[in-house]
Design an enzyme around this catalytic site. Sequence first.
Site, PDB file in Angstrom:
ATOM      1  N   GLU A   1     -17.573 -23.286-109.204  1.00 34.76           N
ATOM      2  CA  GLU A   1     -16.290 -24.139-109.520  1.00 34.76           C
ATOM      3  C   GLU A   1     -16.008 -24.113-110.575  1.00 34.76           C
ATOM      4  OE1 GLU A   1     -14.780 -25.886-106.748  1.00 34.76           O
ATOM      5  OE2 GLU A   1     -15.915 -24.528-105.600  1.00 34.76           O
TER       6      GLU A   1
ATOM      7  N   HIS B   1      -6.923 -21.904-107.700  1.00 32.41           N
ATOM      8  CA  HIS B   1      -8.279 -22.213-107.752  1.00 32.41           C
ATOM      9  C   HIS B   1      -8.732 -21.404-106.473  1.00 32.41           C
ATOM     10  CE1 HIS B   1     -11.998 -25.011-107.907  1.00 32.41           C
ATOM     11  NE2 HIS B   1     -11.973 -24.546-106.711  1.00 32.41           N
ATOM     12  N   GLU B   2      -8.301 -21.687-105.271  1.00 26.00           N
ATOM     13  CA  GLU B   2      -8.822 -20.978-104.232  1.00 26.00           C
ATOM     14  C   GLU B   2      -8.778 -19.319-104.095  1.00 26.00           C
ATOM     15  OE1 GLU B   2     -10.919 -22.723-102.247  1.00 26.00           O
ATOM     16  OE2 GLU B   2     -10.177 -24.632-103.281  1.00 26.00           O
TER      17      GLU B   2
END
Length: 394
Positions: free
Chosen positions: A194, A143-144
Amino acid sequence: MSDDSQQGNGHESVPSRQRRRFEGISSRAYEHPADRSALVALRKLTGFDTVFKALSGLLPERSLRLLFLSDSVRVSDAQFAHLNAMLRDACYILDLEKVPPMYVTQDPQPNAMCIGLDEPIIVVTTGLVELLDEEEMRAVVGHEVGHALSGHSVYRTILLFLTSLALRVAWIPLGNLAIMTIVTALREWFRKSELSADRAGLLVGQDPRASMRGLMKIAGGNHLHEMNVDAFLAQADEYEAGGDLRDSVLKILNVLNRTHPFTTVRAAELKKWAESRDYQRIMDGHYPRRGEDKDTSVSDSFRQSASSYATDVKNSKDPLMKLVSDIAGGAGDLGGRVRRGFGGFAGGSPKDAPPRDGRDGRDGDERPGGAGPEDGHPGGGAGSEGDAGSKGDG
């Protein structure tokens, strides 16, 4: 890990479980349409990068880097080696050439973030590391890395700065209003980013259930034996479809100050994407390449974004969105629909009130009021990206 056994780009130490590698993948492959359109437009602006780099002297980036370097643990082969292996693996799978520095900071609040103008850095909290198992954590690291590949860290750093600035100039009415208008717009983009990064995490982990479990644990803590993914996803459906127009308005108000979508909503969105043709095409090796990014049309990206929002409204079960869809379709008796949607809250003549004898197919009972809790946002910990009401993995 990649199904390609070759090592490259400085990514040694490949975990044993085979995962597909996406060589040269463009972030456009996994970005939410609203996120993608904003990024494509910004990338096309001449001198945009120069302007933001010039702002770096005003931003707390250097201070943050020094803070994490001096008061956190930098991930390496010598420290948090398992996280370092996940980080290199994630960069290998998404073909991110330069591995960003990662830090673990002491904070019981589960959280992670990717910030920085020139060079992104990734920060995860001890609360998150202790909460998630290996496969769940792999999705978070992915995700990051997805944020880093998309260039989100630049705009997230700007949001941190503007949020801080808004607090400092709160005594100037017009100045504060102007900044908060920008912050509100950035937060809407932030929430969509996100969803994009959640997709990147899935591409790295390639285990939808692990991604779902991670989100569920962020919402409910380390009590996996007490929770169920399917029941958790059912909450998202109930949240979207339940209540009346008052609840729809409360949902909007509750999310305005958040940088992250609600956790059940993120899980439902990710499940929908994991079951989509777009995801399967990427897994089959058909995806846009970075070399094509310069040829991307801004107008096409905005059309895709508008189409995505229109589809969301059309397919939404939310009472307000259904009303908007009906208005767009030319539905009649708008006034009566609105009054019934608010359950008589706004008043009105008896003929406009919903039947109470069950003849409309319902039980005739009035729905309970849609008032939400006074404070529906859990507090965030230090380094939570300026969003004390957001609960998430950055």
